[in-house]
Every structure is written in structure tokens, then in C-alpha cells.
Design an enzyme around this catalytic site. Structure first.
Site, PDB file in Angstrom:
ATOM      1  N   ASP A  92       0.853  -1.198   0.000  1.00 47.17           N
ATOM      2  CA  ASP A  92       0.000   0.000   0.000  1.00 47.17           C
ATOM      3  C   ASP A  92       0.887   1.246   0.000  1.00 47.17           C
ATOM      4  O   ASP A  92       0.865   2.035   0.940  1.00 47.17           O
ATOM      5  CB  ASP A  92      -0.890  -0.072   1.246  1.00 47.17           C
ATOM      6  CG  ASP A  92      -1.898   1.054   1.348  1.00 47.17           C
ATOM      7  OD1 ASP A  92      -2.054   1.800   0.365  1.00 47.17           O
ATOM      8  OD2 ASP A  92      -2.521   1.168   2.415  1.00 47.17           O
ATOM      9  N   LYS A  94       0.943   3.934  -1.962  1.00 46.15           N
ATOM     10  CA  LYS A  94       0.338   5.230  -2.306  1.00 46.15           C
ATOM     11  C   LYS A  94       1.359   6.133  -3.018  1.00 46.15           C
ATOM     12  O   LYS A  94       1.628   7.247  -2.586  1.00 46.15           O
ATOM     13  CB  LYS A  94      -0.253   5.909  -1.075  1.00 46.15           C
ATOM     14  CG  LYS A  94      -1.452   5.144  -0.482  1.00 46.15           C
ATOM     15  CD  LYS A  94      -2.156   5.928   0.618  1.00 46.15           C
ATOM     16  CE  LYS A  94      -3.432   5.265   1.079  1.00 46.15           C
ATOM     17  NZ  LYS A  94      -3.238   3.979   1.786  1.00 46.15           N
ATOM     18  N   ASP A  97       4.186  10.678  -6.882  1.00 47.65           N
ATOM     19  CA  ASP A  97       5.211  11.588  -7.394  1.00 47.65           C
ATOM     20  C   ASP A  97       5.174  11.607  -8.929  1.00 47.65           C
ATOM     21  O   ASP A  97       4.321  10.960  -9.545  1.00 47.65           O
ATOM     22  CB  ASP A  97       6.582  11.155  -6.856  1.00 47.65           C
ATOM     23  CG  ASP A  97       7.507  12.342  -6.617  1.00 47.65           C
ATOM     24  OD1 ASP A  97       7.629  13.198  -7.526  1.00 47.65           O
ATOM     25  OD2 ASP A  97       8.110  12.402  -5.539  1.00 47.65           O
TER      26      ASP A  97
END
Lengths: 277, 277
Positions: A92, A94, A97
């Protein structure tokens, strides 16, 4: 008819992405739509929890960047458990960028996420380049990506046009984006009037699931498996602290009992959904 | 009068956050608003680049999660360089999870970011709980947080009401949120008509700065130091590949020459701005 009425097995047959297919198959095989989020900070606690919940889950959700003594051996042991108990791995991370940076974060560094995590996720906020950056690493490995179309926290900004744009980005990258972190199905969301989206089968993985609490002091909000699977048509329930508490003084018997309980609740909700007319 | 007309030294005196004050002071002392983003994947390359650019920068921006052989010794050496050359450290982690998780990611794991990075950043997408989660770790250490109010990539979703909400979240947490990753000043953005925001001094750190290229193949877009500092009122220019190329076969003399060039361009732009009437 919404694809939410189909069984996981039928959907597995129709899916083109290797990781999505593997996940749907294991869900059917083990009769579970439970993903456990293992948010503990030591290798020994992490492996203890996974070893206990392994038989009840289709997917384990990890945050390897919070584990103090992370090393390559942890990944080897996690892989062994994933084979022994037949589940997939979802880091996870996330990602959030620009494309050039996420490609490096996904493939490199101490954690080398792409080399062991079947599924990972990303925020759509940087725009489509985050998908192309991650795809340059993940597609050759047969990995799958989830986009965070919504969040379960109070005051989340992933709403409205943001969510619609996330779904459009997913539709444009169906070879790699296999679904969403969201609180509801995304059928037709953000589609133009003349666009056919009925055959889209995005998996919906839903965090913030709990049977005993409605929230925490840091903005997390909880819903029950039935609310999530039946009412909102989601596919996988993600449960963390509802199963292993706060990680201090892990009580293995309690963890096992809770995993069994959430697995049963999640599977019963799914059966109610596909039998409903 | 906009605070953008004040000198960095004057703004340092007015600022209450220790990290913001330290950054403004070093900018004035070294006459530089250059932050170099060091996106290389080995410890030796990383330390080589920092050792060369150190004299020209106010801040080094890191992605420690892309460094293959990251270890505690790297952090010790980075700290020594930051003292030797007088610059601050900014881990560009782009936290983007719920409060409970980001608190662990910031404090724990292999990287222990909060223990060495003066400044870090976060996406506002989870809502205010991401700030409280990070603040529970960072405030006792005197750290500063930047919110990503905008991104420099094509198709970024950080626009309009998303950006406004980010600024409102920052205003509600001025003890910890010291500014933004953005492409322009945020004076008055998202404020209600009767709200006084003239005394807000949020630092604007701006990525996507380059003198020789307008973009890359993964959605990054570049602007010049003058566009960023004079036209848009930003405070710190963040330069990555414009200075050290793509990291293969680093040419130390070129890196040094480019750092000196960007530092001069950035400082001249700042002087033009504060002298303008």
C-alpha cells in the site's frame, strides 16, 4: 446488468490482467474477499500476524516502510507464506510523485517493491504520468495498479471531479490499472454520454472496514462489510486494526478469531449480493 | 505589500517555525535560494553529488527510498555534509496516507525520516488528518511540513478547489505547515472575504525548474528561475536533472558548474524581485 452481480470466478475468466485474474481466482478458491492490512513495526510481529491470518485472506496489505528491521529475509518469508496459504501481496505504497521518480521508488531502493508485490497503488494527483512511470516497471512483471479514487478519511479531497478524473485515467490504462481504492463501484463515473463502459471490470478494494468501531481519533471512518459489499458493490474489504488491534501485545487467538469473523461476514455479504436480483 | 518584497532575512525574523527560520537564515547567509534534488540510486553517487553542490545550496532534496544501499551511515555522512556546507535537508516523501499510517512512516521503518530531515512534505488529499498525524511526530522535533498545493506535471489534479483547500489546511496548522510545493505564491488563496491573511508567510518551493529543457518524456514540465522567482513570487528553486543530468557517469566539474549557474540565476532573480517596486 452490473458486473457486480457476476461471481468472482466468472469475472476472473474475463479479466486480461494477470494480477487481477489471480486475485479473483484466489477469492473464489478460498471463499474470501478479506484483505488484512498488517500495520505493525517489527518483522517478528508482521510475520506472526500474516501466519495467523493467512488461511482467511485473499490478499495481505503491507506498509513495509514502517517495519524497523525490514530486510530481504522478511520478503522471502512473506513469499513463502503467500505460497503456503495461497494469497497475493499488496504493498500500500500510495505512490504520488512524478513518473520518473515513482519508477525509481517502485523498482529500486531498499524495498524493491515491484519485485515482490503483485499489486500496488497510486494517487492520481500528479496526472497520467504517474501511471506511465509505474507501468514502465510493473507491466513487464505482470503487476497490477490500483488508483486511489476516494479516501475513507474525514475531509478527503478525492471527491467529485477528482474521482471522475481518476476513473478516466484508469480507463485509458486498462492493461495496468486493475481497479480502485474506493468506497463504491465506479461504473460509468466520469464517462462521456456516448462512451460504453459496461465491460469495464475494475476491482474495488475498500479500506475503513470495521465491525466494532465507527472511527479513530486521526480521522479514519469505518463501515461494515455488508455496507461495503452489498450496499456499495465493492469487491475486497480491507481490515486492519479491527483484526489485530493496535499491535502491542498481540493476542494470536483473538487475531485468528477476528480474521475468521471478518472473512465470514465479507463472504456472506458477497453471496447475498450475487444472489440478489 | 506582499511579503514577497521582503528580504529572506526580514522574513526569518518574523517566522515562528524553527525549520522555516533556519532555512530563511541560511538562504540569506549563503546568498542562495537553490535546492538541489539528488535523485540517484547509490550511496556513493548521492554523497558525491551532495559534496559538490553543498557550497551552492540552501537545501538538499532527497528521495532516500530510491537508494539501493541506504543505511544509517549514509544519514550520518549527509548530516556531516549539512554542517560542513551549511544547508538543510528536505526528504521529498510526499506522504499521502491516513494520519495513523503517516505517523509511522515518518517516525519508523528503515528510513526514520523525522530523525534527520528538517523539512518534509505531504499531499493534502487525505484531508486534515494527514497533518495531525505528521505533526504528532514532527512538532516535538521542531520540523516543518510543506503541502503539495500544486504539481508541475501535465494533467495534475492539484488545481482549483483542491489547491484552495490545501491552503486552508495550511492556515489552520501554521505551527507545523511552513509552506507549499507550488508554482506561485498562495497569498489569499481560498480565504473567505473577511479573513485577514496578509501576515501569512508561507514559503513557496518550486520544482520543475530548468534552464535548458522544457520537459521530459514522463510529463515533467520546466520553467526558468526568473519565471519562478520574479514572475510567480516563489522562494526556493528546486533543480534536479538540470544539474546532475541522469546520474549515469556523473561529471563532477559539470555538476559544480551547473550548481553555480543555477545559484547565480536564482539569486539574481530574487534580488530583482525585492528591489522592484
Amino acid at each position: 446488468m452490473s458486473l457486480a452481480k457476476l461471481s468472482y470466478a466468472e469475472r476472473a475468466k474475463r479479466h486480461s490482467n494477470a494480477s487481477a485474474r489471480a486475485l479473483l481466482e484466489v477469492m473464489e478458491r478460498k471463499k474470501t474477499n478479506l484483505c488484512v492490512s498488517v500495520d505493525v513495526t517489527t518483522k517478528s510481529e508482521f510475520l506472526s500476524v500474516v501466519d495467523v491470518v493467512g488461511p482467511y485472506i485473499c490478499l495481505v496489505k503491507t506498509h513495509v516502510d514502517i517495519i524497523e528491521d525490514f530486510d530481504h529475509d522478511l520478503i522471502e518469508k512473506l513469499r513463502e507464506l503467500s505460497v503456503k496459504y495461497d494469497f497475493l501481496i499488496f504493498e500500500d505504497r500510495k505512490f504520488a510523485d512524478i513518473g520518473n521518480t515513482v519508477a525509481l521508488q517502485y523498482s529500486s531502493g531498499v524495498h524493491k517493491i515491484a519485485s515482490w508485490s503483485h499489486i500496488t497503488n497510486a494517487h492520481p494527483v500528479p496526472g497520467p504520468s504517474i501511471i506511465s512511470g509505474l507501468a514502465s516497471v510493473g507491466v513487464p512483471l505482470g503487476r497490477g495498479l490500483l488508483l486511489l479514487a476516494e479516501m475513507s478519511t474525514k475531509g478527503s479531497l478525492a471527491t467529485g471531479s477528482y474521482t471522475e478524473e481518476a476513473v478516466r485515467m484508469a480507463r485509458a490504462n486498462k492493461n495496468f490499472v486493475i481497479g480502485f481504492i474506493a468506497q463504491r463501484r465506479m461504473d460509468g463515473v466520469g464517462a462521456s454520454p456516448d462512451e460504453s463502459t459496461e465491460e469495464d471490470d475494475f476491482l474495488i478494494l475498500t479500506p475503513g472496514v470495521g465491525l466494532d468501531s465507527r472511527g479513530d481519533s486521526m480521522g479514519q471512518q469505518y463501515r461494515t462489510p455488508k455496507e461495503v459489499i452489498v450496499d456499495s458493490g465493492c469487491d475486497v474489504i480491507i481490515v486492519g486494526r479491527g483484526i489485530y488491534g493496535k499491535g502491542n501485545n498481540l493476542d494470536i487467538q483473538t487475531v485468528q478469531a477476528q480474521a475468521e469473523r471478518y472473512r465470514t461476514e465479507g463472504w456472506n455479504a458477497y453471496q447475498e449480493r450475487i444472489k440478489g436480483t
